[in-house]
Design a protein around this motif. Structure first.
Motif: not given
Length: 824
Positions: A760-782
């Motif tokens: 299994a791939d190691d996973m990290i949390t990827l922060v997603v912003q729109v114009n610098g404001k937090l809009r989502d967090r995605l769990t993705v492979a490291v």
């Protein structure tokens, strides 16, 4: 010709190592296939070659990856049949006989021996006890037997037909063998001739050949090519009245898919070779018609149907009557109409067909509109209107939608007995007659008393005479061999003559896959028990250029044999994978004239079979092909050297146990690599499987340098590398396996399984912003890449809600942390 020049020096002598293991495998019979093996069967077949003399780079590109895949299946636990044979009949051997004065059999068998030597140098798992050679009587006897069964079942018949004739090869060509109006083999312009020919009734199976539901995994492109080739069209066969022309025939039939346009017919066109032409042509038009017919005979069907060719025709002087409106319409002849397609006649509706529109304009024929375009005011059309609309100028059918008009007009025609709804096909019956020596003799006899008589089955095979005389006469050399031609009638015993045509060589390849399981069986074309064990073929590989010849003919043959009670399945190949083409280093197609041909023997002598195989599998996706690269093969040789060195490191210098973190990292790398390689090999993704092994090699190199793992973990890692590499590089892996003291043979080892947790791939949390404001967090492979991270960020529903039609100006990616979507 491209030659190795300077190449990376290997740590071992490739010629000695290759020879050592090839001789050992042969001696031990390690690849001998047994029918009583308890493992599940897997029949993997690659298209057999024509023995042209040397195994060229194209053969290696088709066969070494397919061998790797068959080896892979074997290590997965299957009893694998991966045979090889030779498509040994054909024109080149006969042409060689004419040019060089050498008998085709001698030339062919010499080439086969040379190609077998070359194929053996590949290190493939071919069991030569299963070899098939189509030019030997014990094979072509069964071609003749099948012909007789087809004849009895009405699937083989003789008829006079226009054919493509190659003056250079002095033989008939199938439509598929004419390329741009020229013979695909000798490039001679092809002409038309009328000859009595033998056909197989493939059209009986047209609808079934359009049903691909019995195929597990075939490329959509091949299915589409076959669908278009068969060309099924639903329409109406409609008759035009010619009772006033004073000929025996009282009507002329055409087929149309647009019966809704029948009221717009202003001319009818016959194929120049249509038998009615000579009967209906008026004296005033006879000379010009005859000249046109003669000129057309020098054109191929492909030339005649070219969309780029200007449409020409000649008026016969005769008229037909459109029964629906009583109009007298002129009858033309034109080369774009083919006698062998449909009825050999077409109706001209210029307002609603582009070709007819151009023809009518050229010959100043009326162009009445019968389907109204949107907004049509009743004026002339600037171009043909092909769409739907309301019926106009269509008698009692005026005003109804044309879709409804198709049904109503068809019913009207059927009620009056003027025609019927039917189905037409572009595909025609398979012409199998060839006017040459080097092929299977057609087992038929011509008797003055009994007519056409089949040879008795007990008298098969009809053997090719060894002392035929080879001359470019335009007829089969068999025709001049009195000992072959003169025979007795199987029915009445009187003097008779044999058929001197031989069969199209595609007959050989239409059933050869059924012969491999029992190539020495002499009580029938195949041992029923062995055939049922192995067939149908589980995996077939070969070139896409065979889509509408070999692959279609093999499907037809299988269905016909099923209906004759010889098979219990209807598809020959369950899965199909098409490899691409390997190009020259200049990215052009390889040819002797360009001087960019790669000679495999030269490279194999220099760097060994394994390096050559590995490079072919690594140069790009197998289904796409790619250009040859001398520097690329040297890079592959350097990687093989790294594998050689790593596999022979002295593991006794490592401790019994190592650092837990380093050991865990190595185990994760092992299981990730197993998963990647097994999944990629399964899908023929050889290049990415090898890339994963190269990455794993780098990991092993770094691990060895760090000396932080124990001996057991190291040995597991190296053994895994060799086992995963074994299908692709059989010689070096066998050698290194032996040097590591492992049990013979590496090719009998099972493929390792991966642990899903460790892979299994190691996973990290990827922060997603729109114009610098937090809009989502995605769990993705490291180890996610930038492009994939940006794609996932933009696909997020929360991000999409913020965009609301705004334009994305910029995407900012901070590896392992965030994606900022800048919108304006």
């Amino acid at each position: 010709m491209t030659t190795p020049g300077r190449y990376a020096e290997l740590r071992y002598n490739p010629r000695e190592l290759d020879r050592k293991w090839q001789e050992r495998w042969e001696r031990d019979g390690i690849y001998r296939v047994r029918d009583d093996d308890p493992r599940p069967k897997w029949y993997e077949l690659t298209m057999y070659p024509y023995p042209s003399g040397d195994a060229h780079i194209g053969h290696w590109y088709a066969m070494s990856p397919s061998d790797a895949h068959a080896r892979f299946r074997r290590m997965q636990g299957y009893n694998v049949l991966h045979p090889m044979g030779f498509d040994a009949f054909g024109l080149p051997a006969e042409n060689a006989a004419i040019r060089r004065g050498i008998h085709p059999f001698t030339w062919t068998m010499s080439n086969i021996q040379n190609m077998k030597r070359q194929l053996n140098s590949m290190g493939a798992i071919y069991d030569w006890n299963r070899e098939v050679n189509t030019c030997l009587p014990d094979y072509y006897r069964w071609n003749q037997w099948f012909f007789l069964q087809f004849y009895k079942a009405g699937l083989a018949y003789r008829a006079k037909a226009p054919v493509n004739w190659c003056p250079g090869c002095q033989t008939v060509l199938a439509r598929e063998q004419v390329i741009d109006g020229k013979c695909e083999r000798c490039d001679t312009p092809v002409i038309q001739r009328d000859l009595e020919q033998w056909f197989f009734r493939i059209t009986k199976y047209a609808d079934e050949l359009l049903d691909f539901s019995g195929l597990l995994d075939w490329p959509e492109r091949i299915k589409l090519l076959q669908t278009n080739w068969i060309g099924r069209s639903e329409g109406v066969e409609i008759s035009f009245d010619i009772s006033g022309l004073g000929v025996q025939e009282k009507e002329l039939r055409t087929f149309t898919t647009r019966i809704d346009t029948i009221y717009g017919v202003t001319f009818v066109v016959l194929a120049p070779e249509h038998p009615l032409v000579a009967k209906i042509t008026t004296p005033a038009q006879r000379d010009v018609v005859t000249q046109y017919v003669n000129a057309t005979s020098h054109e191929t069907e492909i030339e005649r149907q070219s969309t780029e060719k200007e449409k020409t025709g000649v008026f016969t002087g005769a008229y037909a009557v459109n029964r629906l409106n009583g109009d007298r319409v002129p009858i033309f002849i034109a080369d774009y109409v083919l006698r062998s397609y449909g009825t050999g006649a077409v109706m001209g509706v210029p307002a609603h067909d582009e070709r007819d529109f151009a023809f009518a304009r050229k010959y100043k024929l009326p162009i009445p509109v019968v389907i109204a375009p949107p907004g049509w005011s009743g004026g002339e059309l600037a171009e043909a209107y092909l769409g739907d609309g309301a019926q106009v100028n269509s008698g009692p059918f005026d005003g109804i939608p044309s879709a409804q008009g198709k049904q109503a007009i068809a019913e009207h025609i059927e009620q009056h007995g003027w025609g019927k709804r039917t189905v037409s096909y572009r595909m025609r019956d398979w012409l199998i007659s060839r006017q040459r020596y080097w092929g299977t003799p057609i087992p038929m006899v011509y008797c003055e008393t009994c007519g056409i008589v089949p040879v008795r089955e007990e008298d098969l095979p009809v053997i090719l005479p060894e002392d035929a005389e080879f001359k470019p006469t335009g007829e089969s050399p068999l025709k001049y061999h009195q000992g072959f031609v003169n025979t007795t009638c199987p029915q009445c015993g009187a003097a008779a003559q044999r058929e001197t045509d031989t069969m199209d060589t595609f007959v050989d390849s239409s059933w050869y896959f059924l012969r491999y399981p029992s190539p020495h069986y002499d009580k029938g074309p195949f041992d029923p028990k062995a055939m049922r064990l192995w067939n149908p073929v589980d995996q077939y590989t070969g070139g896409a250029e065979h889509a509408v010849m070999h692959l279609l003919y093999a499907r037809f043959f299988t269905k016909a044999l099923r209906d004759l009670g010889l098979l219990d399945f209807g598809e020959p190949f369950l899965r199909l994978y098409n490899q691409g083409i390997i190009l020259g280093e200049d990215h052009d197609k390889m040819s002797k004239s360009r001087g960019n041909v790669v000679a495999p023997d030269t490279y194999v002598d220099a760097v060994g079979a394994d390096v050559f195989r590995l490079f072919l599998m690594f140069l790009g996706p197998w289904d796409q092909g790619g250009p040859w690269s001398t520097t690329g093969i040297n890079g592959m040789a350097r990687w093989v050297n790294r594998v050689w060195d790593i596999a022979q490191q002295d593991a006794s210098t490592l401790g019994a146990s190592g650092d837990p973190a380093a050991t865990r990292d190595l185990k994760r790398a092992i299981h990730k690599t197993i998963r990647k390689v097994v999944q990629d090999m399964d899908k023929f993704h050889f290049n990415t499987a090898l890339a994963a092994l190269m990455e794993f090699t780098n990991t092993l190199h770094d691990t060895w340098e760090a000396k932080r793992v124990g001996r057991a973990a190291w040995d597991q890692a190296v053994d895994t590398l060799l086992v995963l590499l074994a299908p692709s590089a059989p010689h070096i892996t066998e050698e290194l396996w032996e040097r590591r003291g492992r049990p013979y043979s590496i090719h009998s080892q099972p493929l390792p399984a991966w642990d899903s947790e460790l892979a299994a791939d190691d996973m990290i949390t990827l922060v997603v912003q729109v114009n610098g404001k937090l809009r989502d967090r995605l769990t993705v492979a490291v180890d996610i890449g930038e492009e994939e991270a940006k794609r996932l960020a933009l696909a997020s529903p929360l991000v999409q809600a913020q965009l609301n039609g705004k334009q994305v100006r910029h995407l900012v990616y901070v590896p392992g942390r965030l994606v900022n979507v800048v919108v304006g």
